[in-house]
Design a protein around this motif. Structure first.
Motif, PDB file in Angstrom:
ATOM      1  N   LYS A 301     -30.580  -7.034 -26.891  1.00  0.00           N
ATOM      2  CA  LYS A 301     -30.410  -7.339 -25.473  1.00  0.00           C
ATOM      3  C   LYS A 301     -29.286  -8.348 -25.264  1.00  0.00           C
ATOM      4  O   LYS A 301     -28.553  -8.265 -24.279  1.00  0.00           O
ATOM      5  CB  LYS A 301     -31.718  -7.897 -24.898  1.00  0.00           C
ATOM      6  CG  LYS A 301     -31.656  -8.166 -23.398  1.00  0.00           C
ATOM      7  CD  LYS A 301     -32.986  -8.664 -22.854  1.00  0.00           C
ATOM      8  CE  LYS A 301     -32.893  -8.914 -21.352  1.00  0.00           C
ATOM      9  NZ  LYS A 301     -34.188  -9.383 -20.779  1.00  0.00           N
ATOM     10  N   SER A 302     -29.166  -9.305 -26.192  1.00  0.00           N
ATOM     11  CA  SER A 302     -28.124 -10.322 -26.047  1.00  0.00           C
ATOM     12  C   SER A 302     -26.736  -9.696 -26.085  1.00  0.00           C
ATOM     13  O   SER A 302     -25.850 -10.065 -25.307  1.00  0.00           O
ATOM     14  CB  SER A 302     -28.250 -11.380 -27.145  1.00  0.00           C
ATOM     15  OG  SER A 302     -28.109 -10.797 -28.439  1.00  0.00           O
ATOM     16  N   TYR A 304     -26.047  -6.495 -25.356  1.00  0.00           N
ATOM     17  CA  TYR A 304     -25.920  -5.656 -24.164  1.00  0.00           C
ATOM     18  C   TYR A 304     -25.609  -6.508 -22.933  1.00  0.00           C
ATOM     19  O   TYR A 304     -24.753  -6.153 -22.111  1.00  0.00           O
ATOM     20  CB  TYR A 304     -27.203  -4.868 -23.941  1.00  0.00           C
ATOM     21  CG  TYR A 304     -27.194  -4.039 -22.676  1.00  0.00           C
ATOM     22  CD1 TYR A 304     -26.426  -2.886 -22.588  1.00  0.00           C
ATOM     23  CD2 TYR A 304     -27.947  -4.425 -21.569  1.00  0.00           C
ATOM     24  CE1 TYR A 304     -26.402  -2.127 -21.422  1.00  0.00           C
ATOM     25  CE2 TYR A 304     -27.931  -3.672 -20.398  1.00  0.00           C
ATOM     26  CZ  TYR A 304     -27.153  -2.522 -20.328  1.00  0.00           C
ATOM     27  OH  TYR A 304     -27.134  -1.777 -19.180  1.00  0.00           O
ATOM     28  N   THR A 305     -26.270  -7.642 -22.807  1.00  0.00           N
ATOM     29  CA  THR A 305     -26.037  -8.537 -21.673  1.00  0.00           C
ATOM     30  C   THR A 305     -24.628  -9.115 -21.715  1.00  0.00           C
ATOM     31  O   THR A 305     -23.991  -9.305 -20.672  1.00  0.00           O
ATOM     32  CB  THR A 305     -27.061  -9.684 -21.672  1.00  0.00           C
ATOM     33  OG1 THR A 305     -28.392  -9.137 -21.652  1.00  0.00           O
ATOM     34  CG2 THR A 305     -26.874 -10.594 -20.464  1.00  0.00           C
ATOM     35  N   GLN A 307     -21.969  -7.627 -22.719  1.00  0.00           N
ATOM     36  CA  GLN A 307     -21.011  -6.599 -22.292  1.00  0.00           C
ATOM     37  C   GLN A 307     -19.598  -6.918 -22.805  1.00  0.00           C
ATOM     38  O   GLN A 307     -18.677  -7.204 -22.021  1.00  0.00           O
ATOM     39  CB  GLN A 307     -21.002  -6.473 -20.769  1.00  0.00           C
ATOM     40  CG  GLN A 307     -22.258  -5.858 -20.162  1.00  0.00           C
ATOM     41  CD  GLN A 307     -22.325  -4.353 -20.341  1.00  0.00           C
ATOM     42  OE1 GLN A 307     -21.398  -3.620 -20.043  1.00  0.00           O
ATOM     43  NE2 GLN A 307     -23.458  -3.896 -20.861  1.00  0.00           N
TER      44      GLN A 307
END
Length: 397
Positions: A301-302, A304-305, A307
């Motif tokens: 998630k880190s 993906y966040t 970007q």
């Protein structure tokens, strides 16, 4: 005489802007395009097509740049690429194609280097110590800015080592010290590494090819200046080393949500982005794949966040976005200048080797050839100055 200086100034505008406005303004690379256009028009009016024909027939780096720009344009329309990156490459290539490199005399280069060292030092000092800004909110991205500073530093040192004039040595060595301290202020570890490697290579070449003659007075002054810069730099370097050690401990404990940790995640995920797109790469479509990989649980998630706009590694980034063809062109851009050193001056050799080694090592943790500012720095110097076979301008005023 005044007319001559005015004309030469207009032709040299891109180099003047690279040494001044590019080091102050956020979008200095966009303004650079205007400077290049002015330089091109002036050159055509004064020299006609003479310099264009000469450069096309003799400058092998220019041939490579034509190929790179052609492939980038194809990639842009095929699967999308950064328009800023393409614009910078095309603008820089146009300058290399038509620029009369004989205008870059040693005296001009010294003036440009000293001015750029002073400006970059003042800018870095202002951001860090006067405004107390975190690197993330500097008016100009601190990572490409540090690459600019490091480039100024290695060019300054090249001038110092290649000069026989004591005044020139003193002035360029002072520029080297100013840019070195400015680089420390940026706290950019990847560029620090590239800078150190570049300096080590240049010193090894200098020591093995020159008979060193150092007077007692110059040795004492040099030692005092270096010691002074070292003392001033120690708190910043110690702080950055402590932060690096902490990040290493976090990674060992499984926490990858750090600067180094996110880079490791990007590099580990790269094979998934490259798969089935090995030849031409993904272009800007990698962002859509990022969503897919996150939904499938293949990336954290880190990451993906975060970007990531790029992969914080020039080689990996080119492989993902531009494929094997792009990676080969990148390697050629690093290797070809080194293959053209046979008929060049000592100064040209020092600048070529130092800039190539700096960018090649810095590319392990950043993407200097994605940013307009650093693209212009690399291509201007290695395309307009160091590739010409007529090296009289490199050694004389």
């Amino acid at each position: 005489m005044l007319k001559k200086y005015l004309i030469n100034g207009l032709i040299l505008l891109p180099f003047i802007w690279l040494s001044t406005g590019m080091l102050i303004l956020r979008n200095g690379d966009k303004t650079m395009v205007v400077m290049i256009i002015i330089s091109l028009i002036t050159t055509l009016l004064i020299y006609g097509s003479t310099t264009l024909k000469h450069n096309i027939s003799t400058n092998k780096t220019l041939w490579l740049l034509f190929v790179i720009c052609s492939y980038f344009l194809f990639s842009y329309y095929y699967h999308g690429l950064s328009s800023r990156e393409i614009r910078s490459f095309i603008a820089a290539t146009l300058l290399v194609a038509i620029f009369p490199s004989s205008l870059l005399t040693k005296k001009i280069i010294i003036w440009l280097t000293v001015i750029s060292a002073l400006i970059s030092f003042c800018f870095a000092y202002y951001c860090m110590f006067y405004m107390h800004w975190n690197r993330s909110i500097w008016p100009i991205n601190a990572i490409p800015y540090s690459t600019l500073i490091a480039s100024i530093g290695v060019i300054s040192l090249s001038l110092c080592l290649a000069s026989a004039n004591n005044t020139e040595k003193a002035v360029t060595f002072l520029a080297f010290l100013l840019s070195s301290y400015a680089l420390v202020i940026t706290e950019t570890r990847g560029v620090w590494l590239g800078f150190i490697v570049s300096l080590a290579i240049i010193f090894i070449i200098f020591i093995t090819t020159k008979k060193i003659k150092i007077t007692g007075r110059s040795a004492v002054i040099t030692i005092i200046l270096i010691a002074g810069i070292s003392v001033m730099s120690k708190p910043l370097i110690s702080q950055r080393l402590a932060q690096t050690h902490q990040e290493y401990s976090d990674i060992k404990s499984g926490d990858l949500n750090t600067s180094i940790g996110l880079r490791l995640q990007m590099w580990q995920s790269a094979p998934m982005f490259i798969e089935h797109h090995e030849i031409l790469g993904q272009g800007n479509q990698y962002l859509a794949l990022l969503d897919t990989l996150y939904r499938q649980g293949h990336i954290s998630k880190s990451l993906y966040t975060f970007q990531p706009p790029h992969f914080h590694n020039q080689y990996v980034d080119y492989m993902v976005k531009k494929g094997v063809i792009g990676l080969i062109l990148l390697l050629c851009l690093f290797i070809l200048p080194l293959c053209l050193l046979k008929n060049t001056s000592i100064l040209q050799r020092y600048i070529t080797i130092s800039l190539v080694s700096l960018f090649a090592v810095a590319s392990l943790t950043d993407v200097p050839l994605n940013h307009g500012q650093t693209i212009f720095m690399y291509i201007f110097w290695l395309g307009c100055f160091t590739t010409t076979s007529n090296n009289e301008h490199a050694d004389n005023d």
